[in-house]
Design a protein around this motif. Sequence first.
Motif, PDB file in Angstrom:
ATOM      1  N   GLY A 111      -2.332  -6.005  -2.470  1.00  0.00           N
ATOM      2  CA  GLY A 111      -1.512  -5.108  -2.302  1.00  0.00           C
ATOM      3  C   GLY A 111      -0.265  -5.960  -1.120  1.00  0.00           C
ATOM      4  N   GLN A 113       1.671  -1.732  -2.378  1.00  0.00           N
ATOM      5  CA  GLN A 113       1.889  -1.650  -3.153  1.00  0.00           C
ATOM      6  C   GLN A 113       3.555  -1.669  -3.749  1.00  0.00           C
ATOM      7  N   ALA A 118       5.469  -4.693   1.906  1.00  0.00           N
ATOM      8  CA  ALA A 118       5.559  -5.365   1.855  1.00  0.00           C
ATOM      9  C   ALA A 118       6.154  -6.272   2.904  1.00  0.00           C
ATOM     10  N   SER A 134       0.293  -9.930  -4.321  1.00  0.00           N
ATOM     11  CA  SER A 134       0.985  -8.011  -5.009  1.00  0.00           C
ATOM     12  C   SER A 134       1.287  -7.505  -5.838  1.00  0.00           C
TER      13      SER A 134
END
Length: 580
Positions: A111, A113, A118, A134
């Motif tokens: 992750g 998400q 990120a 991710s």
Amino acid sequence: MANNNQYLMIFLTFFLDLCLIYGKSSAVGEIGTTTESQQMVNVGVILDLDTPVGKMAHRCISMAITDFYARNANYRTKLNLTVKDSGNDVVSAASAALELLNNEEVQAIIGPQTSNQAKFVINLGEKAQIPIISFSATSPSLSLNRFFIRTALDDSYQVKAITSIVQAYGWREVVLIYEDTEYGNGLIPYILDAFQQIDTRVPYRSVISPSSSRLNILRKLNKLMAMQTRVFLVHMTASLGSKLFVLAKEAGMISEGYAWIITDGLSSMLHPEEGMVIDSMEGVVGVTPYVPMSTGLKDFEMRWKRKLHSIPSKMSVFGLWAYDTVWALAKAVELVEFQANYSGALKKYNKGKSASGILGQIDVSKSGPRLLQTLLSTRFEGLSGEFRLIDKQFQPVAFKIFNVISKRETVIGYWTPNKETFGDLVQSGILTNYSSTSTSMVGHREFIIKPPIWPGNTRSPPKGWVIPITGKKLRIGVPVTAESLNTFMKIEWYPDTNEPKSFSGFSYDVFLAALERMPFALPHKFIPFTNCSSREPAGTYDDLLYQIKLNKFDAVVGDTTIISNRTSYVDLHYLILNQE
């Protein structure tokens, strides 16, 4: 009686065994079971657990752990997952990552998400020197980072598939509608460059905030309705996209003459049970990654359907990528000889730097760089196809081109960067149902598509451009001639009225052929030049053409001749044919 006692003893023994097994596994719960002979490797997972993608990914990750270690029971290592809910918030995602690094001493993080989250978390991974993996943060702007791995497709890969659709229908202008986030903004430079290469303009960009109210979105849609361009490319997440299309339907924009194209991120919301949203997307065309069917995928989908309950029923490619991510990480962990989790010297040094705050307390992993390199070289056949990372991310095999028809996502074609891929698709039988499929080369890439159904339930491709006449049609005057002289413009009348039923003739055909060659739609209406209460001509050809100057007609179609006196009150372009 003795037999009954024996059965009772067997049952109690079995029950106690179950309790013992459950007691050993309860610390990890559904994610996995603990075995003394296995080295537990801490891994963090950051998801938005209240979102459809988050719920689906959580279930897929759980199933992946169970499946992997059931098949690889002899492994010396085992992933010990700690799941954190970021609550769809950037700050919460960063806080969750810090907690996983400082308290759980994780060796990798799956992750977060979204691309927004990120952007911050991958910097923490860089500081701790552990992989941030991710399966759903697809913004191209996140690619350039040492410890960031994307087990998903970069959004920019779908750009050429989208531009191939635009080029195939000859649209010269496209309006971009996208959300004002890292995810939304990251793709736009790639879209603009690709459109420039095919000589397609972007006359306007409508940027919508995820927090926009219903009224604010309606205002933006009304502004788009007043423009000439009727082709819209939508790039936004499902939560915002669902609002947009419901309001676009209310505004009358999901109708004949409009073309809507959506990027891959929106395809995850196409659930038949979401009636209001899917009803608002009839005729929409979009692209999504092609996932080859396999025995493993069929088995997984069957088991998935048995575990539905409160989670989303539609399995998207993000769930498959989440599943394969766990398998890749579990394989890589087995090959890495983990030292003491973190460098004690660095840990002591960092904790002594009080001025650095909480970021200064992040420990540096000794095994993280080796785990990263092992992950990058890991290959296997996963649910989503071949797991193989190039430049730290997946590479596309092909894209499906789909059309929303009758509340369903119907595949109408495929696009691939490698022409040879279509040989595999045909051999596997995927294209056998496409007897009417046409194949054309677009940009040196193979593009296979069958005619979609467009908004308004029509197969006629939208022109992509109209003259906004605020609901009015061009008034086209036509002459009324005798039966022997109506070769150029013939009028059929309703028997009992003085209303025209249909038009035909040479001038009529030429006019329609000219409209077909125009790059935009031209709403129009033919009006016979007659007296109000009869089918008799209201005057001469001079009188007919003079109606343009009087603003009663916008143009004239018929066997009109260009002569000098008429040029004083009518533009030569209105004289469609010079035959009188």
